[in-house]
Motif scaffolding. Structure first.
Motif, PDB file in Angstrom:
ATOM      1  N   ILE A 175     -46.820  -1.689   0.996  1.00  0.00           N
ATOM      2  CA  ILE A 175     -45.348  -1.045   0.949  1.00  0.00           C
ATOM      3  C   ILE A 175     -44.585  -1.952   1.718  1.00  0.00           C
ATOM      4  CG2 ILE A 175     -43.819   0.741   1.200  1.00  0.00           C
ATOM      5  CD1 ILE A 175     -45.823   2.591   0.465  1.00  0.00           C
ATOM      6  N   PRO A 176     -43.594  -2.630   1.266  1.00  0.00           N
ATOM      7  CA  PRO A 176     -42.910  -3.744   2.063  1.00  0.00           C
ATOM      8  C   PRO A 176     -42.012  -2.959   3.100  1.00  0.00           C
ATOM      9  CG  PRO A 176     -42.250  -3.858  -0.026  1.00  0.00           C
ATOM     10  CD  PRO A 176     -43.326  -2.769  -0.268  1.00  0.00           C
ATOM     11  N   HIS A 177     -41.895  -3.470   4.707  1.00  0.00           N
ATOM     12  CA  HIS A 177     -41.269  -3.136   5.533  1.00  0.00           C
ATOM     13  C   HIS A 177     -39.754  -2.806   5.186  1.00  0.00           C
ATOM     14  CE1 HIS A 177     -44.661  -2.684   8.428  1.00  0.00           C
ATOM     15  NE2 HIS A 177     -44.931  -3.699   8.044  1.00  0.00           N
ATOM     16  N   SER A 178     -39.308  -3.506   4.502  1.00  0.00           N
ATOM     17  CA  SER A 178     -37.945  -3.558   4.120  1.00  0.00           C
ATOM     18  C   SER A 178     -37.381  -2.366   3.507  1.00  0.00           C
ATOM     19  CB  SER A 178     -37.426  -4.885   3.128  1.00  0.00           C
ATOM     20  OG  SER A 178     -38.342  -4.663   2.047  1.00  0.00           O
ATOM     21  N   ILE A 179     -38.469  -1.668   2.716  1.00  0.00           N
ATOM     22  CA  ILE A 179     -37.883  -0.403   2.196  1.00  0.00           C
ATOM     23  C   ILE A 179     -37.727   0.751   3.104  1.00  0.00           C
ATOM     24  CG2 ILE A 179     -38.627   1.598   0.683  1.00  0.00           C
ATOM     25  CD1 ILE A 179     -40.218  -0.155  -0.974  1.00  0.00           C
ATOM     26  N   GLU A 180     -38.395   0.850   4.318  1.00  0.00           N
ATOM     27  CA  GLU A 180     -38.164   1.767   5.468  1.00  0.00           C
ATOM     28  C   GLU A 180     -37.093   1.031   6.199  1.00  0.00           C
ATOM     29  OE1 GLU A 180     -41.661   3.107   7.666  1.00  0.00           O
ATOM     30  OE2 GLU A 180     -42.964   1.426   6.673  1.00  0.00           O
ATOM     31  N   GLU A 181     -36.867  -0.100   6.433  1.00  0.00           N
ATOM     32  CA  GLU A 181     -35.771  -0.540   7.103  1.00  0.00           C
ATOM     33  C   GLU A 181     -34.372   0.090   6.220  1.00  0.00           C
ATOM     34  OE1 GLU A 181     -36.181  -4.589   7.427  1.00  0.00           O
ATOM     35  OE2 GLU A 181     -37.998  -4.562   8.740  1.00  0.00           O
ATOM     36  N   ALA A 182     -34.254  -0.331   5.057  1.00  0.00           N
ATOM     37  CA  ALA A 182     -33.284   0.338   4.139  1.00  0.00           C
ATOM     38  C   ALA A 182     -32.955   1.578   4.451  1.00  0.00           C
ATOM     39  CB  ALA A 182     -33.438  -0.218   2.889  1.00  0.00           C
ATOM     40  N   LEU A 185     -31.584   2.333   7.783  1.00  0.00           N
ATOM     41  CA  LEU A 185     -30.057   1.875   7.832  1.00  0.00           C
ATOM     42  C   LEU A 185     -29.182   3.062   7.035  1.00  0.00           C
ATOM     43  CD1 LEU A 185     -30.055  -1.904   6.996  1.00  0.00           C
ATOM     44  CD2 LEU A 185     -29.456  -0.797   8.920  1.00  0.00           C
ATOM     45  N   ASP A 186     -29.690   3.770   6.322  1.00  0.00           N
ATOM     46  CA  ASP A 186     -29.063   4.973   5.639  1.00  0.00           C
ATOM     47  C   ASP A 186     -28.958   6.146   6.249  1.00  0.00           C
ATOM     48  OD1 ASP A 186     -28.374   3.280   3.401  1.00  0.00           O
ATOM     49  OD2 ASP A 186     -30.169   3.955   2.135  1.00  0.00           O
ATOM     50  N   GLY A 187     -29.591   6.067   7.529  1.00  0.00           N
ATOM     51  CA  GLY A 187     -29.720   7.318   8.754  1.00  0.00           C
ATOM     52  C   GLY A 187     -30.797   8.042   8.434  1.00  0.00           C
ATOM     53  N   CYS A 188     -31.969   7.547   7.840  1.00  0.00           N
ATOM     54  CA  CYS A 188     -33.006   8.339   7.475  1.00  0.00           C
ATOM     55  C   CYS A 188     -33.915   8.314   9.027  1.00  0.00           C
ATOM     56  CB  CYS A 188     -33.962   8.101   6.371  1.00  0.00           C
ATOM     57  SG  CYS A 188     -33.276   8.331   4.748  1.00  0.00           S
ATOM     58  N   SER A 189     -34.459   9.521   9.454  1.00  0.00           N
ATOM     59  CA  SER A 189     -35.550   9.421  10.304  1.00  0.00           C
ATOM     60  C   SER A 189     -36.910   8.948  10.112  1.00  0.00           C
ATOM     61  CB  SER A 189     -35.755  10.875  11.078  1.00  0.00           C
ATOM     62  OG  SER A 189     -35.804  11.787  10.333  1.00  0.00           O
ATOM     63  N   THR A 193     -38.175   9.210   6.525  1.00  0.00           N
ATOM     64  CA  THR A 193     -38.610   8.250   5.445  1.00  0.00           C
ATOM     65  C   THR A 193     -39.783   8.280   4.964  1.00  0.00           C
ATOM     66  OG1 THR A 193     -37.041   6.855   6.961  1.00  0.00           O
ATOM     67  CG2 THR A 193     -38.876   5.730   5.676  1.00  0.00           C
ATOM     68  N   VAL A 194     -40.804   8.895   5.755  1.00  0.00           N
ATOM     69  CA  VAL A 194     -42.237   9.236   5.226  1.00  0.00           C
ATOM     70  C   VAL A 194     -42.101  10.113   4.128  1.00  0.00           C
ATOM     71  CG1 VAL A 194     -44.361   9.957   5.820  1.00  0.00           C
ATOM     72  CG2 VAL A 194     -43.307   8.460   7.377  1.00  0.00           C
ATOM     73  N   ARG A 195     -41.443  11.142   4.372  1.00  0.00           N
ATOM     74  CA  ARG A 195     -41.593  12.388   3.157  1.00  0.00           C
ATOM     75  C   ARG A 195     -40.722  11.965   1.958  1.00  0.00           C
ATOM     76  NH1 ARG A 195     -38.976  15.672   6.202  1.00  0.00           N
ATOM     77  NH2 ARG A 195     -36.858  15.534   5.128  1.00  0.00           N
ATOM     78  N   GLU A 196     -39.579  11.144   1.892  1.00  0.00           N
ATOM     79  CA  GLU A 196     -38.877  10.902   0.857  1.00  0.00           C
ATOM     80  C   GLU A 196     -38.939   9.605   0.329  1.00  0.00           C
ATOM     81  OE1 GLU A 196     -34.815  11.906   1.739  1.00  0.00           O
ATOM     82  OE2 GLU A 196     -35.327  14.134   2.317  1.00  0.00           O
ATOM     83  N   VAL A 197     -39.491   8.468   1.136  1.00  0.00           N
ATOM     84  CA  VAL A 197     -39.565   7.275   0.645  1.00  0.00           C
ATOM     85  C   VAL A 197     -41.336   6.686   0.462  1.00  0.00           C
ATOM     86  CG1 VAL A 197     -39.109   4.790   1.014  1.00  0.00           C
ATOM     87  CG2 VAL A 197     -37.447   6.705   1.700  1.00  0.00           C
ATOM     88  N   ILE A 198     -41.842   6.866   1.637  1.00  0.00           N
ATOM     89  CA  ILE A 198     -43.346   6.315   1.467  1.00  0.00           C
ATOM     90  C   ILE A 198     -44.210   7.172   0.585  1.00  0.00           C
ATOM     91  CG2 ILE A 198     -45.419   6.033   3.026  1.00  0.00           C
ATOM     92  CD1 ILE A 198     -42.847   3.978   3.404  1.00  0.00           C
ATOM     93  N   LEU A 199     -44.146   8.708   0.791  1.00  0.00           N
ATOM     94  CA  LEU A 199     -44.927   9.463   0.121  1.00  0.00           C
ATOM     95  C   LEU A 199     -44.768   9.242  -1.677  1.00  0.00           C
ATOM     96  CD1 LEU A 199     -45.435  12.786   2.136  1.00  0.00           C
ATOM     97  CD2 LEU A 199     -46.700  10.649   1.895  1.00  0.00           C
TER      98      LEU A 199
END
Length: 288
Positions: A175-182, A185-189, A193-199
């Motif tokens: 999974i690209p690091h840029s997704i977590e970086e984005a 930037l949107d204010g996610c902890s 980020t793990v709960r709403e993006v990575i999973l």
């Protein structure tokens, strides 16, 4: 015809032949298993090599005998199936709860020895189950979990967490690091980020890992025998099938029906999760 064209056609034919051969050797034993489970024992003894069941021989009494309770003259597989489902689903849930944070930490966080951690996780498989069985039984007997489905699930979790972390780690690293970086930037902890993006992105890997853990817990026999042999009401389906195979008075058609009952839930679960197992949810996620 050019050499390249000839090789393309040749390997195309060979590929189809190999696939057909693998399908036959995989499905034929299961087909014969189902066939035997639909025959009465008299028809099987008269023609054991038949690969078809006639309309007059077709019967479902073997499945009724397997599933109904022992009080009604059956083998009690409904209870065994329920016990196996509780243990397997509980093992999957607990394993994923423990493995997801561990896999994320190993794949994303930098700490001393993080490159060697994955190898250490897999090192647990250097110890055979028979070597760990007696010490685990003694420990769980002292804490009162030796004849408990909860204790059996805990043992399975201890076995499956290391390989689950290894499997999830390999996927999370793609999974690209840029997704977590984005997301940051949107204010996610990090937790959000793990709960709403990575999973959500890792859902195919979670399904594959969960299915793998489920099959281990569903089919495991040694620890189930060690922990539950004294209490038949808590037997899993693998113990029930072993009881059928050791029973001289049990018709082999009933044994085949029990084998089908053991196999079908895993097959159904696999086909139900096939889309998530094969679909790449990360494709197109990185819009940079």
């Amino acid at each position: 015809m050019t050499r390249a064209r000839f090789e393309e056609r040749l390997f195309g034919v060979l590929r189809r032949l190999v696939i057909a051969f693998l399908v036959v050797i995989t499905l034929l034993p299961f087909f014969y298993l189902v066939l035997l489970s639909l025959k009465p024992i008299d028809a099987l003894l008269l023609d054991p090599g038949s690969l078809w069941v006639s309309a007059e021989d077709f019967t479902l009494t073997t499945y009724r005998d397997v599933l109904r309770s022992p009080d009604a003259g059956g083998q009690g597989f409904w209870r065994f199936l329920l016990n196996s489902a509780l243990v397997s689903l509980g093992t999957v849930a607990l394993t994923l709860v423990a493995a997801v944070p561990g896999a994320y930490a190993v794949s994303r966080l930098k700490f001393f020895g993080h490159r060697q951690v994955s190898a250490l996780f897999l090192a647990v498989y250097l110890f055979p189950s028979t070597l760990l069985a007696v010490p685990l039984f003694v420990i769980f007997a002292r804490i009162g979990l030796s004849s408990s489905l909860v204790g059996l699930a805990v043992v399975y979790v201890a076995q499956t967490v290391p390989v689950s972390i290894y499997m999830l780690r390999n996927y999370l690293m793609t999974i690209p690091h840029s997704i977590e970086e984005a997301a940051a930037l949107d204010g996610c902890s990090r937790l959000r980020t793990v709960r709403e993006v990575i999973l959500p992105l890792a859902l195919p890997s979670l399904m594959a890992t969960g299915l793998y853990v489920f099959m281990i817990a569903w089919n495991e026999f040694l620890f189930a025998l060690l922990f539950l042999a004294a209490d038949p009401d808590k037997w899993t389906v693998s113990l029930g099938l072993a009881q059928l195979s050791n029973g001289i008075e049990v018709p082999k058609t009933v044994l085949m029906a029990g084998s089908v009952v053991l196999t079908v839930p895993v097959v159904i679960l696999f086909f139900a999760a096939e889309r998530l197992l094969t679909e790449g949810l990360t494709s197109g996620a990185d819009k940079s």
